[in-house]
Design an enzyme around this catalytic site. Structure first.
Site, mmCIF file in Angstrom:
data_model
loop_
_atom_site.group_PDB
_atom_site.id
_atom_site.type_symbol
_atom_site.label_atom_id
_atom_site.label_comp_id
_atom_site.label_asym_id
_atom_site.label_seq_id
_atom_site.Cartn_x
_atom_site.Cartn_y
_atom_site.Cartn_z
ATOM 1 N N THR A 198 53.790 29.512 40.961
ATOM 2 C CA THR A 198 52.729 28.796 41.690
ATOM 3 C C THR A 198 52.982 27.356 41.368
ATOM 4 O O THR A 198 53.654 27.050 40.394
ATOM 5 C CB THR A 198 51.316 29.205 41.180
ATOM 6 N N ARG A 234 46.427 40.376 50.232
ATOM 7 C CA ARG A 234 45.968 40.065 48.868
ATOM 8 C C ARG A 234 45.733 38.550 48.728
ATOM 9 O O ARG A 234 46.509 37.732 49.188
ATOM 10 C CB ARG A 234 47.022 40.533 47.871
ATOM 11 N N GLY A 244 44.987 35.535 45.865
ATOM 12 C CA GLY A 244 45.008 35.251 44.432
ATOM 13 C C GLY A 244 44.013 34.158 44.056
ATOM 14 O O GLY A 244 43.141 33.783 44.847
ATOM 15 N N ASP A 245 44.168 33.650 42.852
ATOM 16 C CA ASP A 245 43.238 32.648 42.322
ATOM 17 C C ASP A 245 43.489 31.232 42.842
ATOM 18 O O ASP A 245 42.599 30.389 42.778
ATOM 19 C CB ASP A 245 43.387 32.586 40.801
ATOM 20 N N THR A 279 47.543 29.027 36.773
ATOM 21 C CA THR A 279 48.645 29.870 37.220
ATOM 22 C C THR A 279 48.678 31.134 36.363
ATOM 23 O O THR A 279 48.077 31.184 35.309
ATOM 24 C CB THR A 279 49.990 29.111 37.134
ATOM 25 N N GLY A 280 49.389 32.128 36.851
ATOM 26 C CA GLY A 280 49.484 33.391 36.114
ATOM 27 C C GLY A 280 48.989 34.539 36.978
ATOM 28 O O GLY A 280 49.014 34.456 38.212
ATOM 29 N N GLY A 309 46.828 36.244 39.061
ATOM 30 C CA GLY A 309 45.684 35.744 39.814
ATOM 31 C C GLY A 309 44.427 36.571 39.636
ATOM 32 O O GLY A 309 43.318 36.026 39.564
HETATM 33 N N1 ASP Z 1 48.252 32.828 40.330
HETATM 34 C C1 ASP Z 1 49.142 33.143 41.414
HETATM 35 C C2 ASP Z 1 48.599 34.297 42.199
HETATM 36 O O1 ASP Z 1 48.137 35.243 41.595
HETATM 37 C C3 ASP Z 1 50.515 33.468 40.955
HETATM 38 C C4 ASP Z 1 51.005 32.647 39.799
HETATM 39 O O2 ASP Z 1 50.448 31.634 39.450
HETATM 40 O O3 ASP Z 1 51.988 32.986 39.214
HETATM 41 O O4 ASP Z 1 48.645 34.284 43.391
#
Ligand code: ASP
Length: 303
Positions: A170, A198, A200-201, A221-222, A224
């Site tokens: 991200t 889907r 995400g965050d 990030t991470g 979501g």
């Molecule tokens: N947070 C992002 C998502 O879940 C992906 C990421 O940051 O790695 O869409």
């Protein structure tokens, strides 16, 4: 001179061979994004302009998981999420499940500044982009060989539709301008092999993006799903306000104490209105870079 500052990230998550092999390209992309955002601030641009410009640059760079170079969903399609928030006005714009828009962060800003809404998804968001002549690209523009390989690998070692392994990436930015205002922006292609539709965050205000001049600007990030259910970005800002602590303490508390038992990756970059950075992550790596005033850029991938 008043403080000006910017930090960017290119995603937190598990280490991979691709990242190890491409460290130079990743670092170059992060440094370019920081310098672009910094130049915007130096020339009197707002924090909002700086985060948009820095994120656009990473959206255009196919090595990052956002816009061009987005992760592919289980159907092999690109669906993008993005958001932006202005800490001075407490206003925000967000888009989800967007296709064909070259720079989703710019569409998010357009929605914030030109509609009475915060969050628009799917075909409605695409219509706004088309009607207002935002740059569009054909599907193939967004799809890279690396993401196709990644999807093929994921399909091979993941047969369970519900519990898919997360390969993360991200991009995001937080900035402080010389008027003392802060802003945050986040943009993503989501997670590889996720179900179609889907969200995400990265497009959810309070989860993957938040900014308030009285506390801090945060881009997350991470995994979501974890950032959403634990309302990560807003928790950091609120904890800082409540405890009157530093932005780094607030990031560390939310990532390493409050959410220490979560099974998955979470990472954040944050910045307060004095120019103090906060960076925390629980993952093997987080691609990140930052610069304040005339200092040289710091860029890191691992601890
Ligand atoms: N947070 C992002 C998502 O879940 C992906 C990421 O940051 O790695 O869409």
């Amino acid at each position: 001179m008043k403080n000006i500052a910017i930090a960017v990230h290119g995603g937190a998550g598990q280490d991979s061979e691709f990242i190890r092999m491409n460290q130079i390209a990743y670092k170059a992309g992060l440094v370019k994004a920081v310098n672009t955002g910094y130049e915007t601030l130096k020339q009197g641009g707002s924090a909002l302009d700086a985060v948009e410009n820095a994120v656009r640059l990473m959206e255009d760079n196919p090595i990052f998981n956002s816009a061009r170079g987005s992760a592919l969903n289980a159907k092999g399609e690109v669906e993008m999420d993005a958001s932006i928030m202005d800490g001075s006005k407490h206003s925000a714009g967000a888009v989800s499940i967007v296709r064909n828009v070259k720079n989703p962060v710019t569409l998010a800003r357009f929605i914030m500044e030109n509609t009475s809404h915060v969050f628009i998804s799917g075909y409605g968001a695409l219509e706004i982009a088309k009607e207002n002549n935002l740059e569009l690209e054909v599907d193939s523009y967004f799809i890279t060989e690396h993401r196709v390989d990644e999807l093929i690998k994921e399909r091979m070692d993941d047969t369970d539709d519900i519990k898919r392994k997360r390969k993360n990436g991200t991009v995001g930015a937080v900035a402080l301008d010389n008027a003392g205002n802060i802003a945050a922006a986040t943009s993503t292609g989501g997670t590889s092999n996720c179900l179609s539709g889907r969200i995400g965050d990265s497009c959810i205000i309070g989860a993957g993006c938040f900014a308030n001049n009285s506390s801090c600007a945060v881009s997350g990030t991470g995994d979501g799903e974890l950032l959403i259910t634990n309302v990560i970005a807003h928790s950091i800002a609120f904890y800082m306000e409540l405890k009157n602590c530093s932005v780094q303490e607030a990031c560390d508390y939310v990532i390493h104490q409050r959410n220490k038992d979560v099974e998955g990756d979470i990472g954040v970059i944050a910045l307060d209105a004095m120019g103090n950075f906060g960076i925390s992550y629980n993952s093997q790596r987080m691609l990140r870079a930052w610069k304040m005033n005339e200092e040289i850029v710091t860029v890191k991938i691992y601890k």
